[in-house]
Design a protein around this motif. Sequence first.
Motif, PDB file in Angstrom:
ATOM      1  N   VAL A  18      -3.373   7.103  -4.188  1.00  0.00           N
ATOM      2  CA  VAL A  18      -3.263   7.737  -2.868  1.00  0.00           C
ATOM      3  C   VAL A  18      -3.827   6.844  -1.765  1.00  0.00           C
ATOM      4  O   VAL A  18      -3.761   7.207  -0.592  1.00  0.00           O
ATOM      5  CB  VAL A  18      -3.971   9.114  -2.825  1.00  0.00           C
ATOM      6  CG1 VAL A  18      -3.346  10.067  -3.821  1.00  0.00           C
ATOM      7  CG2 VAL A  18      -5.470   8.988  -3.052  1.00  0.00           C
ATOM      8  N   SER A  19      -4.375   5.684  -2.124  1.00  0.00           N
ATOM      9  CA  SER A  19      -4.870   4.771  -1.098  1.00  0.00           C
ATOM     10  C   SER A  19      -3.689   4.220  -0.303  1.00  0.00           C
ATOM     11  O   SER A  19      -2.590   4.041  -0.838  1.00  0.00           O
ATOM     12  CB  SER A  19      -5.658   3.626  -1.743  1.00  0.00           C
ATOM     13  OG  SER A  19      -4.813   2.839  -2.557  1.00  0.00           O
ATOM     14  N   PRO A  20      -3.862   3.937   0.988  1.00  0.00           N
ATOM     15  CA  PRO A  20      -2.723   3.527   1.832  1.00  0.00           C
ATOM     16  C   PRO A  20      -1.969   2.310   1.323  1.00  0.00           C
ATOM     17  O   PRO A  20      -0.737   2.267   1.399  1.00  0.00           O
ATOM     18  CB  PRO A  20      -3.392   3.243   3.184  1.00  0.00           C
ATOM     19  CG  PRO A  20      -4.622   4.090   3.192  1.00  0.00           C
ATOM     20  CD  PRO A  20      -5.099   4.112   1.774  1.00  0.00           C
ATOM     21  N   VAL A  21      -2.664   1.300   0.775  1.00  0.00           N
ATOM     22  CA  VAL A  21      -1.963   0.070   0.398  1.00  0.00           C
ATOM     23  C   VAL A  21      -1.307   0.155  -0.975  1.00  0.00           C
ATOM     24  O   VAL A  21      -0.464  -0.673  -1.313  1.00  0.00           O
ATOM     25  CB  VAL A  21      -2.911  -1.156   0.442  1.00  0.00           C
ATOM     26  CG1 VAL A  21      -3.427  -1.377   1.834  1.00  0.00           C
ATOM     27  CG2 VAL A  21      -4.053  -0.999  -0.547  1.00  0.00           C
ATOM     28  N   MET A  22      -1.683   1.146  -1.801  1.00  0.00           N
ATOM     29  CA  MET A  22      -1.117   1.250  -3.150  1.00  0.00           C
ATOM     30  C   MET A  22      -0.460   2.606  -3.405  1.00  0.00           C
ATOM     31  O   MET A  22      -0.178   2.950  -4.555  1.00  0.00           O
ATOM     32  CB  MET A  22      -2.203   1.014  -4.206  1.00  0.00           C
ATOM     33  CG  MET A  22      -2.705  -0.421  -4.300  1.00  0.00           C
ATOM     34  SD  MET A  22      -1.415  -1.630  -4.703  1.00  0.00           S
ATOM     35  CE  MET A  22      -0.949  -1.127  -6.352  1.00  0.00           C
ATOM     36  N   SER A  23      -0.209   3.381  -2.372  1.00  0.00           N
ATOM     37  CA  SER A  23       0.399   4.698  -2.549  1.00  0.00           C
ATOM     38  C   SER A  23       1.762   4.563  -3.226  1.00  0.00           C
ATOM     39  O   SER A  23       2.614   3.781  -2.789  1.00  0.00           O
ATOM     40  CB  SER A  23       0.557   5.387  -1.193  1.00  0.00           C
ATOM     41  OG  SER A  23       1.138   6.663  -1.338  1.00  0.00           O
TER      42      SER A  23
END
Length: 461
Positions: A18-23
């Motif tokens: 759910v992190s922005p760079v790995m969503s």
Amino acid sequence: MENLERDEPLTPAGRLFVSPVMSQIINCVIAVENPIDIEAVRAEISNSIMVKHPRFCSLLVKDSCGREHWRRTVVDVDSHLIIRHNTLSDDPLVSDEVAVNEYLADLSVSSPLGTDKPLWEIHLLMAYNSAVFRVHHALGDGISLMSLLLTCCRRADDPATRPTIGGIGAGSSPMLKQRWNFWTLLKVVWYTLVYVLEFIMRGLWLKDRSTALSGGAGVELWPRMLATAKFQLDDMKTVKRAVADATINDVLFGVVSCGLSRYLDIRSTKALREGLRFTGVAMVNLRPQPGLQDVSELMSSDSETRWGNKFGMLLFPVHYHRGGSNPLEFVKRAKTMIDKKKLSLEGPCSYKIGDFVMSFFGAKVASILNYRIVCNTTFTISNVIGPREEITIVKNPVKYIRVNSTSLPHAITLHMVSYAGRADMQILVAKDIIPDPEVLAKCFEDALIEMKVAAEVASRS
């Protein structure tokens, strides 16, 4: 406070996804033979185990410290159904498969799932007799989600029976079955040290040489195209039998290596060095039982084969070789490499490293390191074993099951799913880097055909 007591924190892997760079969102398309009955689909979902599953009936929320949690809610099935009656293309010459692939390619870039409802939805493409099941990767990995999906299906030859889901898969990470001795143990230690060290270096500075296949930081936001390479499992088994002790995964990586070499011969403007390495990122199932799982077992808190994202990351090197060589050599080289990987603890160690970084340094640092690993390699590949027999969903025969995911910094992402004797590989590409994914798909298909011919010739000699 009452809500917080009921909230369940995300796992480390869930926080990464759910992190922005790995969503990451998984897109699974199921095409059926007959027109879709919307009411039957709605009833099937409402009565399925999916809407009772804790992950599928929970909202993603953040507490006052910014940490993500799951909060149970009541599922409104209609809010998760997106029904499209119109055609997706104005060109009457565009086939149904191409139109659906274009739709999936558009979904793979900047199409997040809203957090005002649980992180899944189903798109019904009525004009194409297709349904797209979109699930956030934080809810589970490919093994978990395919196992859940098949609970809604029945065998076409026996409508009272669910598809076979136990003990049929590949992609797990057991050691090679062999006699253990001091020399074997020494190889386990050595290969583990070498591969874990490379894994760490990939997250820091080690990078593939730039080729016509290379992506990089920011490429995940570029427009995408999607093509499908179609294989017959019997052809792959023929090739497998021609190489001693080979597996379907050995054949798959041989096909990928050969196909990418063919494509580079077509696209590269300058001569490439023989044996040039480019690296793939693959996920390996770490559950004790390989293949698809029983969902009740996955949901049990006492089970070792638990629900969620239970996989490690492996780095798979493939090498460029000019045309003209025996195509079976690609499979033999792949088998040698994969045997070493199986003999190492790279998968479990990569899982533990990710868990350690997430726990001690937080999601931001972990996501940056994972992002760098992707930027420093060339492609992503996954292989999920689907049902062996033909199936139906809401009494409608299934033509194919295909999977792809949200785009990554890679210019190429490969996802293969087998179904009823066939295997379809979705090839998601950044179209400004690889403008002709159909040519790449043909390179993969031709590679397998040539391997099959070589295997048949070898068997007769």
